[in-house]
Scaffold this motif. Structure first.
Motif, PDB file in Angstrom:
ATOM      1  N   LEU A 120     -15.845   5.144 -17.334  1.00 27.12           N
ATOM      2  CA  LEU A 120     -15.982   3.888 -16.597  1.00 27.12           C
ATOM      3  C   LEU A 120     -14.986   3.790 -15.449  1.00 27.12           C
ATOM      4  CD1 LEU A 120     -17.244   1.097 -16.253  1.00 27.12           C
ATOM      5  CD2 LEU A 120     -15.604   0.225 -17.935  1.00 27.12           C
ATOM      6  N   ASN A 121     -13.737   4.130 -15.703  1.00 21.60           N
ATOM      7  CA  ASN A 121     -12.730   4.011 -14.645  1.00 21.60           C
ATOM      8  C   ASN A 121     -13.067   4.899 -13.452  1.00 21.60           C
ATOM      9  OD1 ASN A 121     -11.235   2.124 -16.066  1.00 21.60           O
ATOM     10  ND2 ASN A 121      -9.898   3.656 -17.004  1.00 21.60           N
ATOM     11  N   TRP A 122     -13.585   6.091 -13.723  1.00 13.61           N
ATOM     12  CA  TRP A 122     -13.966   6.989 -12.622  1.00 13.61           C
ATOM     13  C   TRP A 122     -15.107   6.385 -11.817  1.00 13.61           C
ATOM     14  CZ3 TRP A 122     -18.078   9.342 -10.468  1.00 13.61           C
ATOM     15  CH2 TRP A 122     -17.827  10.383  -9.559  1.00 13.61           C
ATOM     16  N   VAL A 123     -16.095   5.855 -12.510  1.00 17.79           N
ATOM     17  CA  VAL A 123     -17.249   5.264 -11.822  1.00 17.79           C
ATOM     18  C   VAL A 123     -16.813   4.083 -10.959  1.00 17.79           C
ATOM     19  CG1 VAL A 123     -19.398   3.983 -12.171  1.00 17.79           C
ATOM     20  CG2 VAL A 123     -18.933   6.044 -13.519  1.00 17.79           C
ATOM     21  N   LEU A 124     -15.975   3.223 -11.505  1.00 16.35           N
ATOM     22  CA  LEU A 124     -15.520   2.053 -10.751  1.00 16.35           C
ATOM     23  C   LEU A 124     -14.660   2.449  -9.557  1.00 16.35           C
ATOM     24  CD1 LEU A 124     -14.636  -0.411 -13.657  1.00 16.35           C
ATOM     25  CD2 LEU A 124     -16.727  -0.329 -12.276  1.00 16.35           C
ATOM     26  N   ALA A 125     -14.000   3.595  -9.668  1.00 17.18           N
ATOM     27  CA  ALA A 125     -13.137   4.057  -8.578  1.00 17.18           C
ATOM     28  C   ALA A 125     -13.914   4.776  -7.477  1.00 17.18           C
ATOM     29  CB  ALA A 125     -12.051   4.982  -9.128  1.00 17.18           C
ATOM     30  N   HIS A 126     -15.208   4.982  -7.681  1.00 11.56           N
ATOM     31  CA  HIS A 126     -16.028   5.688  -6.692  1.00 11.56           C
ATOM     32  C   HIS A 126     -17.287   4.881  -6.370  1.00 11.56           C
ATOM     33  CE1 HIS A 126     -13.453   8.884  -8.294  1.00 11.56           C
ATOM     34  NE2 HIS A 126     -13.643   9.504  -7.148  1.00 11.56           N
ATOM     35  N   PRO A 127     -17.112   3.702  -5.800  1.00  9.34           N
ATOM     36  CA  PRO A 127     -18.273   2.846  -5.497  1.00  9.34           C
ATOM     37  C   PRO A 127     -19.199   3.439  -4.447  1.00  9.34           C
ATOM     38  CG  PRO A 127     -16.298   1.981  -4.456  1.00  9.34           C
ATOM     39  CD  PRO A 127     -15.842   3.077  -5.368  1.00  9.34           C
ATOM     40  N   GLU A 128     -18.713   4.452  -3.721  1.00  5.15           N
ATOM     41  CA  GLU A 128     -19.546   5.057  -2.680  1.00  5.15           C
ATOM     42  C   GLU A 128     -20.570   6.040  -3.246  1.00  5.15           C
ATOM     43  OE1 GLU A 128     -16.384   7.991  -3.568  1.00  5.15           O
ATOM     44  OE2 GLU A 128     -16.475   5.802  -3.346  1.00  5.15           O
ATOM     45  N   GLU A 129     -20.381   6.454  -4.500  1.00 10.02           N
ATOM     46  CA  GLU A 129     -21.343   7.371  -5.114  1.00 10.02           C
ATOM     47  C   GLU A 129     -22.686   6.668  -5.307  1.00 10.02           C
ATOM     48  OE1 GLU A 129     -20.975  10.507  -5.672  1.00 10.02           O
ATOM     49  OE2 GLU A 129     -18.849  10.663  -5.173  1.00 10.02           O
ATOM     50  N   HIS A 130     -23.746   7.470  -5.409  1.00 14.13           N
ATOM     51  CA  HIS A 130     -25.091   6.905  -5.472  1.00 14.13           C
ATOM     52  C   HIS A 130     -25.767   7.202  -6.817  1.00 14.13           C
ATOM     53  CE1 HIS A 130     -24.260   6.969  -1.167  1.00 14.13           C
ATOM     54  NE2 HIS A 130     -25.263   6.118  -0.996  1.00 14.13           N
ATOM     55  N   PHE A 131     -26.637   6.292  -7.223  1.00 13.97           N
ATOM     56  CA  PHE A 131     -27.450   6.518  -8.413  1.00 13.97           C
ATOM     57  C   PHE A 131     -28.535   7.538  -8.090  1.00 13.97           C
ATOM     58  CE2 PHE A 131     -25.870   2.165  -9.199  1.00 13.97           C
ATOM     59  CZ  PHE A 131     -25.317   2.348 -10.459  1.00 13.97           C
ATOM     60  N   LEU A 132     -28.713   8.505  -8.965  1.00 12.67           N
ATOM     61  CA  LEU A 132     -29.718   9.536  -8.733  1.00 12.67           C
ATOM     62  C   LEU A 132     -31.125   8.951  -8.704  1.00 12.67           C
ATOM     63  CD1 LEU A 132     -28.385  12.413 -11.040  1.00 12.67           C
ATOM     64  CD2 LEU A 132     -28.237  12.261  -8.548  1.00 12.67           C
ATOM     65  N   GLU A 133     -31.371   7.949  -9.555  1.00 12.14           N
ATOM     66  CA  GLU A 133     -32.727   7.413  -9.673  1.00 12.14           C
ATOM     67  C   GLU A 133     -33.168   6.635  -8.436  1.00 12.14           C
ATOM     68  OE1 GLU A 133     -30.869   7.606 -13.779  1.00 12.14           O
ATOM     69  OE2 GLU A 133     -30.279   6.949 -11.782  1.00 12.14           O
ATOM     70  N   THR A 134     -32.255   5.866  -7.854  1.00 13.79           N
ATOM     71  CA  THR A 134     -32.645   4.954  -6.770  1.00 13.79           C
ATOM     72  C   THR A 134     -32.024   5.299  -5.428  1.00 13.79           C
ATOM     73  OG1 THR A 134     -30.809   3.429  -7.202  1.00 13.79           O
ATOM     74  CG2 THR A 134     -32.855   3.093  -8.463  1.00 13.79           C
ATOM     75  N   GLU A 136     -29.281   4.165  -4.497  1.00 15.22           N
ATOM     76  CA  GLU A 136     -28.412   3.052  -4.124  1.00 15.22           C
ATOM     77  C   GLU A 136     -26.965   3.359  -4.498  1.00 15.22           C
ATOM     78  OE1 GLU A 136     -29.823  -0.471  -5.963  1.00 15.22           O
ATOM     79  OE2 GLU A 136     -31.695  -0.542  -4.816  1.00 15.22           O
ATOM     80  N   PRO A 137     -26.015   2.836  -3.738  1.00  9.98           N
ATOM     81  CA  PRO A 137     -24.604   3.073  -4.057  1.00  9.98           C
ATOM     82  C   PRO A 137     -24.175   2.281  -5.286  1.00  9.98           C
ATOM     83  CG  PRO A 137     -24.785   1.547  -2.232  1.00  9.98           C
ATOM     84  CD  PRO A 137     -26.187   2.036  -2.509  1.00  9.98           C
ATOM     85  N   ILE A 138     -23.182   2.806  -5.985  1.00 11.68           N
ATOM     86  CA  ILE A 138     -22.665   2.125  -7.169  1.00 11.68           C
ATOM     87  C   ILE A 138     -22.159   0.735  -6.819  1.00 11.68           C
ATOM     88  CG2 ILE A 138     -20.765   2.173  -8.847  1.00 11.68           C
ATOM     89  CD1 ILE A 138     -21.112   5.202  -8.983  1.00 11.68           C
ATOM     90  N   GLU A 139     -21.637   0.581  -5.608  1.00 12.53           N
ATOM     91  CA  GLU A 139     -21.071  -0.709  -5.219  1.00 12.53           C
ATOM     92  C   GLU A 139     -22.102  -1.830  -5.234  1.00 12.53           C
ATOM     93  OE1 GLU A 139     -19.461  -0.409  -1.340  1.00 12.53           O
ATOM     94  OE2 GLU A 139     -21.314   0.312  -0.417  1.00 12.53           O
ATOM     95  N   SER A 140     -23.390  -1.489  -5.212  1.00  9.84           N
ATOM     96  CA  SER A 140     -24.422  -2.524  -5.224  1.00  9.84           C
ATOM     97  C   SER A 140     -24.480  -3.266  -6.553  1.00  9.84           C
ATOM     98  CB  SER A 140     -25.794  -1.911  -4.913  1.00  9.84           C
ATOM     99  OG  SER A 140     -26.193  -1.003  -5.929  1.00  9.84           O
ATOM    100  N   VAL A 141     -23.975  -2.638  -7.628  1.00 11.35           N
ATOM    101  CA  VAL A 141     -23.956  -3.294  -8.941  1.00 11.35           C
ATOM    102  C   VAL A 141     -22.554  -3.240  -9.547  1.00 11.35           C
ATOM    103  CG1 VAL A 141     -26.395  -2.852  -9.427  1.00 11.35           C
ATOM    104  CG2 VAL A 141     -24.678  -1.148 -10.072  1.00 11.35           C
ATOM    105  N   HIS A 142     -21.578  -2.991  -8.708  1.00 14.68           N
ATOM    106  CA  HIS A 142     -20.213  -2.725  -9.173  1.00 14.68           C
ATOM    107  C   HIS A 142     -19.709  -3.776 -10.154  1.00 14.68           C
ATOM    108  CE1 HIS A 142     -15.848  -1.920  -8.884  1.00 14.68           C
ATOM    109  NE2 HIS A 142     -16.215  -0.699  -8.545  1.00 14.68           N
ATOM    110  N   SER A 143     -19.916  -5.038  -9.852  1.00 14.85           N
ATOM    111  CA  SER A 143     -19.367  -6.112 -10.685  1.00 14.85           C
ATOM    112  C   SER A 143     -20.128  -6.287 -11.993  1.00 14.85           C
ATOM    113  CB  SER A 143     -19.377  -7.433  -9.909  1.00 14.85           C
ATOM    114  OG  SER A 143     -20.706  -7.795  -9.559  1.00 14.85           O
ATOM    115  N   ASP A 144     -21.302  -5.667 -12.108  1.00 20.14           N
ATOM    116  CA  ASP A 144     -22.119  -5.827 -13.312  1.00 20.14           C
ATOM    117  C   ASP A 144     -21.977  -4.670 -14.296  1.00 20.14           C
ATOM    118  OD1 ASP A 144     -23.249  -8.233 -12.387  1.00 20.14           O
ATOM    119  OD2 ASP A 144     -24.736  -7.129 -11.208  1.00 20.14           O
ATOM    120  N   ILE A 145     -21.244  -3.638 -13.926  1.00 24.86           N
ATOM    121  CA  ILE A 145     -21.138  -2.465 -14.794  1.00 24.86           C
ATOM    122  C   ILE A 145     -20.269  -2.786 -16.007  1.00 24.86           C
ATOM    123  CG2 ILE A 145     -20.341  -0.086 -14.969  1.00 24.86           C
ATOM    124  CD1 ILE A 145     -20.955   0.253 -12.020  1.00 24.86           C
ATOM    125  N   VAL A 146     -20.813  -2.552 -17.175  1.00 22.12           N
ATOM    126  CA  VAL A 146     -20.125  -2.836 -18.432  1.00 22.12           C
ATOM    127  C   VAL A 146     -19.513  -1.571 -19.023  1.00 22.12           C
ATOM    128  CG1 VAL A 146     -20.469  -3.566 -20.831  1.00 22.12           C
ATOM    129  CG2 VAL A 146     -21.563  -4.829 -18.961  1.00 22.12           C
TER     130      VAL A 146
END
Length: 250
Positions: A120-134, A136-146
């Motif tokens: 989780l910490n790595w994912v939150l630290a890299h909001p510029e990375e993109h979801f393979l499926e869509t 879209e950048p991680i930052e688009s759902v950054h605040s919702d990631i559990v």
């Protein structure tokens, strides 16, 4: 080549499964290992939220009751326990198991926690990375990631087995790897061994618990299974040459 197979029992197929069948396997099944598969995407997210609210939580809420029910018999019969009940907090889960063993007077019980799946910490630290499926950048759902987890495998669990632990609790691992790990640790199959395919199929079958011993077969009115609420759970005999036989306590 050994002629006596390794026998692995299935203790659970989901987070809220019964533990009476697991106790039956431990006491009467002559098994070597019993594995409790209790984790899914929904439940690890639920436990991540639980840990966020209280750092000492985050593991399967039935862990304590389940372990209290089966650990004394497991120690008596020499059965080792592997489970992903550690969910979002394997260390706290392991500490809970230690306390249960201590309270039960089970001196010398060794407990291992398998870590490394929580990214989780790595994912939150890299909001510029993109979801393979869509895309879209991680930052688009950054605040919702559990939670964010990488699946560990049988090789990692095997390292915990090598410590001699009586109980191993993990976070997110590939479901069949819970059952495949004892096979790898026992027979020393290499990572390129074709028998891994047979072992993985075995793991996929056992992770379904009661579905393999009548659950999938049952079709009320056409294929009736007596007392489906009391189905026993399966075990697998695994030979070094890759042969597998599924059975249950008579």
């Amino acid at each position: 080549m050994t002629t006596h197979p390794l026998r692995i029992g299935s203790g659970a197929g989901y987070a809220g499964d019964r533990w009476e069948p697991a106790l039956e396997l431990i006491e009467k099944g002559e098994i070597d290992f019993i594995c409790f598969e209790c984790l899914a995407e929904r439940t690890i997210a639920r436990e991540a939220l639980s840990r966020r609210n209280r750092q000492s939580e985050g593991y399967n809420p039935l862990l304590a009751e389940r372990i209290r029910s089966v650990l004394p018999a497991a120690r008596k019969h020499g059965v080792r326990i592997i489970s992903n009940m550690g969910a979002a907090n394997p260390e706290a889960a392991a500490e809970a198991v230690v306390e249960i063993a201590r309270a039960a007077g089970l001196a010398g019980t060794k407990v291992a926690a398998l870590l490394g799946d929580d990214v989780l910490n790595w994912v939150l630290a890299h909001p510029e990375e993109h979801f393979l499926e869509t895309g879209e950048p991680i930052e688009s759902v950054h605040s919702d990631i559990v939670s964010a987890n990488a699946y560990l495998g049988a090789d990692a669990i095997g390292q915990a087995i090598e410590t001699g632990a009586h109980v191993i609790v993990t976070g997110r691992v590939a479901d069949p790897s819970l059952f495949l790990a004892p096979v790898l640790a026992t027979y020393r199959w290499s990572e390129n061994d074709p028998r891994l395919g047979q072992g993985t199929v075995m793991g996929h079958l056992l992770e379904c618990a009661g579905q393999i011993t009548g659950g999938y077969f049952a079709d009320p009115g056409k294929k009736d299974v007596p007392e489906p609420w009391a189905l026993g759970f399966p075990f697998a005999d695994v030979w070094e040459d890759g042969r597998v036989r599924i059975g249950k306590v008579a």
